[in-house]
Design an enzyme around this catalytic site. Structure first.
Site, PDB file in Angstrom:
ATOM      1  N   GLU A 231       0.887  -1.180   0.000  1.00  0.00           N
ATOM      2  CA  GLU A 231       0.000   0.000   0.000  1.00  0.00           C
ATOM      3  C   GLU A 231       0.915   1.217   0.000  1.00  0.00           C
ATOM      4  O   GLU A 231       1.405   1.623   1.050  1.00  0.00           O
ATOM      5  CB  GLU A 231      -0.911  -0.026   1.233  1.00  0.00           C
ATOM      6  CG  GLU A 231      -1.837  -1.229   1.300  1.00  0.00           C
ATOM      7  CD  GLU A 231      -2.986  -1.147   0.306  1.00  0.00           C
ATOM      8  OE1 GLU A 231      -3.326  -0.023  -0.119  1.00  0.00           O
ATOM      9  OE2 GLU A 231      -3.533  -2.196  -0.063  1.00  0.00           O
ATOM     10  N   CYS A 265      -1.941   9.767   2.487  1.00  0.00           N
ATOM     11  CA  CYS A 265      -1.496   9.108   1.245  1.00  0.00           C
ATOM     12  C   CYS A 265      -2.406   9.447   0.082  1.00  0.00           C
ATOM     13  O   CYS A 265      -1.946   9.519  -1.056  1.00  0.00           O
ATOM     14  CB  CYS A 265      -1.434   7.596   1.443  1.00  0.00           C
ATOM     15  SG  CYS A 265      -3.010   6.875   1.936  1.00  0.00           S
TER      16      CYS A 265
HETATM   17  P1  NAD Z   1       8.128   4.539   5.258  1.00  0.00           P
HETATM   18  O1  NAD Z   1       8.174   3.738   4.006  1.00  0.00           O
HETATM   19  O2  NAD Z   1       9.281   5.382   5.619  1.00  0.00           O
HETATM   20  O3  NAD Z   1       7.861   3.608   6.536  1.00  0.00           O
HETATM   21  C1  NAD Z   1       6.810   2.642   6.599  1.00  0.00           C
HETATM   22  C2  NAD Z   1       7.280   1.446   7.414  1.00  0.00           C
HETATM   23  O4  NAD Z   1       8.429   0.894   6.793  1.00  0.00           O
HETATM   24  C3  NAD Z   1       7.692   1.758   8.851  1.00  0.00           C
HETATM   25  O5  NAD Z   1       7.089   0.791   9.704  1.00  0.00           O
HETATM   26  C4  NAD Z   1       9.198   1.605   8.869  1.00  0.00           C
HETATM   27  O6  NAD Z   1       9.657   1.040  10.078  1.00  0.00           O
HETATM   28  C5  NAD Z   1       9.459   0.627   7.741  1.00  0.00           C
HETATM   29  N1  NAD Z   1      10.758   0.804   7.093  1.00  0.00           N
HETATM   30  C6  NAD Z   1      11.445   1.957   6.878  1.00  0.00           C
HETATM   31  N2  NAD Z   1      12.612   1.701   6.235  1.00  0.00           N
HETATM   32  C7  NAD Z   1      12.661   0.362   6.034  1.00  0.00           C
HETATM   33  C8  NAD Z   1      13.601  -0.536   5.414  1.00  0.00           C
HETATM   34  N3  NAD Z   1      14.725  -0.087   4.865  1.00  0.00           N
HETATM   35  N4  NAD Z   1      13.312  -1.855   5.393  1.00  0.00           N
HETATM   36  C9  NAD Z   1      12.165  -2.328   5.928  1.00  0.00           C
HETATM   37  N5  NAD Z   1      11.236  -1.524   6.518  1.00  0.00           N
HETATM   38  C10 NAD Z   1      11.479  -0.210   6.572  1.00  0.00           C
HETATM   39  O7  NAD Z   1       6.781   5.383   5.100  1.00  0.00           O
HETATM   40  P2  NAD Z   1       6.291   6.523   6.025  1.00  0.00           P
HETATM   41  O8  NAD Z   1       7.178   7.723   5.832  1.00  0.00           O
HETATM   42  O9  NAD Z   1       6.059   5.994   7.400  1.00  0.00           O
HETATM   43  O10 NAD Z   1       4.855   6.844   5.398  1.00  0.00           O
HETATM   44  C11 NAD Z   1       4.640   7.752   4.385  1.00  0.00           C
HETATM   45  C12 NAD Z   1       4.403   7.060   3.072  1.00  0.00           C
HETATM   46  O11 NAD Z   1       3.413   6.050   3.216  1.00  0.00           O
HETATM   47  C13 NAD Z   1       3.879   7.999   2.002  1.00  0.00           C
HETATM   48  O12 NAD Z   1       4.509   7.699   0.782  1.00  0.00           O
HETATM   49  C14 NAD Z   1       2.401   7.640   1.926  1.00  0.00           C
HETATM   50  O13 NAD Z   1       1.793   7.940   0.695  1.00  0.00           O
HETATM   51  C15 NAD Z   1       2.432   6.192   2.193  1.00  0.00           C
HETATM   52  N6  NAD Z   1       1.146   5.744   2.696  1.00  0.00           N
HETATM   53  C16 NAD Z   1       0.389   4.917   1.928  1.00  0.00           C
HETATM   54  C17 NAD Z   1      -0.860   4.525   2.375  1.00  0.00           C
HETATM   55  C18 NAD Z   1      -1.735   3.602   1.568  1.00  0.00           C
HETATM   56  O14 NAD Z   1      -2.719   3.116   2.119  1.00  0.00           O
HETATM   57  N7  NAD Z   1      -1.429   3.345   0.312  1.00  0.00           N
HETATM   58  C19 NAD Z   1      -1.318   4.964   3.613  1.00  0.00           C
HETATM   59  C20 NAD Z   1      -0.503   5.806   4.367  1.00  0.00           C
HETATM   60  C21 NAD Z   1       0.727   6.175   3.910  1.00  0.00           C
END
Ligand code: NAD
Length: 482
Positions: A231, A265
């Site tokens: 997502e 998002c």
């Molecule tokens: P992110 O990708 O930085 O983090 C999300 C999760 O990934 C966290 O739990 C984090 O611990 C983990 N993570 C971070 N780096 C990692 C790695 N190298 N390996 C494995 N896991 C890792 O995202 P964010 O900044 O928390 O959220 C913002 C983003 O999420 C935006 O792009 C937004 O559009 C998207 N988003 C999408 C939806 C949807 O339903 N499609 C909903 C909310 C947010």
């Protein structure tokens, strides 16, 4: 709101909350072993998990909303109620109402050639589901996937975001209180733990977060062939057609851009709009801000930017733009210390500017003109497929044209964002905005193996197809292959 933390206690509180890679491996192995020795959970057990989730939220809503607010510097409690708690509660009710029916084995159609046999689809739990949560809606994006995974009879491990640590802590405590560690556990920690989590051989891994990290998750899941639902994010456009009610369109777009200060998002990322409407859009947006967020520097309804890294990133987007293209919608300046960022409109940013190259995820709204509706459609289609697309107008043909000729995760017509709360609609992205969808029945099926079963009848014609292939077989085949 009540905050009564008195309910079922947990027999194994140590492993309800996991904070190290060693514990992670041990708890995963334990849940996996349980899912193999007790693979099928009956409806009563699943309904109890949904009741636990409901009780967890009912009893802790103030505590959880306050924790989210602390992580953001300030997050409007009303926004948490509207955008996180409300869809969580209604999602639980929806699953409780329909889950028993969804889990039933059902008949599937069959070609008359195979009669009197029949076909069935038998939903089965997958086993252990991993859920990775971002910081922007840390409650709903943990609860939403949990509802679907638990209704489908799975055990669940949830990795919370390191960028929302106070909420992660409060949520972990609540889960430990309301769930057995044999059913649900919460993982807390930095990126090293997130990386280790994404490598576990789950039966399914649902990740919500950025597209960049989503690619890493898919690579981490590949060696164990773990199926993933991703997502992700991206730039969700608004297309404003020529025949439009400007006031009601600006009202909805501004609601979508200011909710959670644009850190959504499916927030409208940019607006494609005929040039003659630019000025009016800006003046209506200023009026809208005055009406809905007066005194924004001291307004409890307006949320702040989550942390300094994010604040610096989005302020950087503005620095590269010509000053006369930036239109402040309030007379309040940004506050670097509290990370308050009042919304701004930017007109005609260059295609290669940071603000148009990246998902904005902040209260900056670009207005970009187009000449014909085909131009607007081409603009969208020349870019990665968005998570959401919003089209505004009064002309049904224009609306239909935009819907038919663009591909996005979801669409709202004359509205923004609200499609996410429809439990009867699948929610997910397409292309770079995501893989797979969930919510409601789609989510149940996402976390189930929809097992096909062919049930042969006692009397059937299969022996006619056995060798040696004689005349009868040849005549039969001649008929079938025509
Ligand atoms: P992110 O990708 O930085 O983090 C999300 C999760 O990934 C966290 O739990 C984090 O611990 C983990 N993570 C971070 N780096 C990692 C790695 N190298 N390996 C494995 N896991 C890792 O995202 P964010 O900044 O928390 O959220 C913002 C983003 O999420 C935006 O792009 C937004 O559009 C998207 N988003 C999408 C939806 C949807 O339903 N499609 C909903 C909310 C947010």
């Amino acid at each position: 709101m009540t905050d009564n933390n008195q309910t079922t206690s947990n027999t194994d509180s140590v492993l309800s909350t996991i904070t190290s890679i060693d514990q992670l491996q041990a708890q995963f192995s334990r849940l996996q072993a349980l899912s193999r020795t007790q693979p099928i959970l009956d409806w009563a057990t699943r309904a109890t998990q949904l009741d636990n989730l409901d009780a967890l939220l009912s009893d802790n809503q103030t505590r959880l909303a306050k924790a989210i607010s602390a992580d953001f510097g300030h997050r409007s409690v009303s926004e948490t109620q509207f955008a996180e708690l409300f869809p969580s509660f209604t999602g639980i009710s929806h699953a409780k109402k329909h889950g028993k029916t969804w889990m039933k084995t059902r008949r599937a159609s069959i070609s008359p050639l195979y009669l009197p046999a029949h076909n069935e689809i038998q939903p089965q739990p997958l086993g252990v589901v991993g859920i990775m949560v971002p910081w922007n809606y840390p409650l709903y994006l943990a609860i939403g996937p949990m509802i679907d995974a638990l209704t489908a009879g799975n055990r669940v491990m949830i990795k919370m975001s390191e960028s929302a640590p106070q909420f992660a802590d409060a949520f972990a405590k609540a889960v430990a209180h309301y769930f057995s560690a044999d059913m649900v556990c919460v993982v807390i920690g930095e990126v090293d733990i997130a990386e280790a989590f994404s490598k576990l051989p789950f039966d399914h891994l649902l990740y919500t977060g950025s597209t960049a990290v989503g690619k890493k998750i898919m690579a981490a899941a590949a060696p164990s062939l773990t199926p993933v639902t991703l997502e992700l994010g991206g730039k969700s456009p608004v297309i404003v057609t020529h025949d439009v009610n400007l006031e009601s369109m600006v009202n909805r777009v501004m609601m979508g851009k200011t909710l959670n200060a644009g850190q959504t998002c499916i927030a409208p990322d940019y607006v494609l709009i005929p040039r003659q409407y630019h000025e009016r859009f800006i003046s209506l947006a200023k009026e809208w801000m005055q009406e809905h967020y007066p005194n924004i520097d001291n307004n409890q309804d307006y949320t702040h930017i989550i942390n300094h890294a994010q604040f610096k990133r989005v302020q950087g987007y503005l620095q590269d733009l010509p000053a006369d293209s930036i239109h402040q919608l309030t007379d309040v300046a940004v506050n670097t210390e509290t990370r308050l960022m009042p919304p701004v409109i930017v007109t005609e940013p260059a295609a290669d500017s940071d603000v148009m190259q990246n998902e904005i995820f902040a209260p900056i709204l670009p207005l970009i003109h187009y000449e014909t509706l085909n131009d607007a459609i081409q603009f969208v289609n020349a870019r990665p497929r968005p998570l959401a697309l919003y089209v505004f107008g009064n002309d049904d043909d224009d609306i239909e044209k935009v819907r038919t000729h663009t591909v996005s995760g979801g669409v709202c017509v004359n509205e923004v964002i609200i499609h996410v709360a429809q439990h009867d609609l699948p929610f997910g992205g397409v292309g770079h905005s995501g893989i797979g969808a969930y919510h409601g029945k789609t989510g149940f099926e996402r976390f189930s193996h929809m097992k096909p079963v062919f049930v042969q009848a006692k009397i059937n014609g299969m022996n006619l197809l056995l060798p040696p292939y004689g005349e009868l077989f040849k005549k039969g085949m001649a008929l079938l292959l025509k």
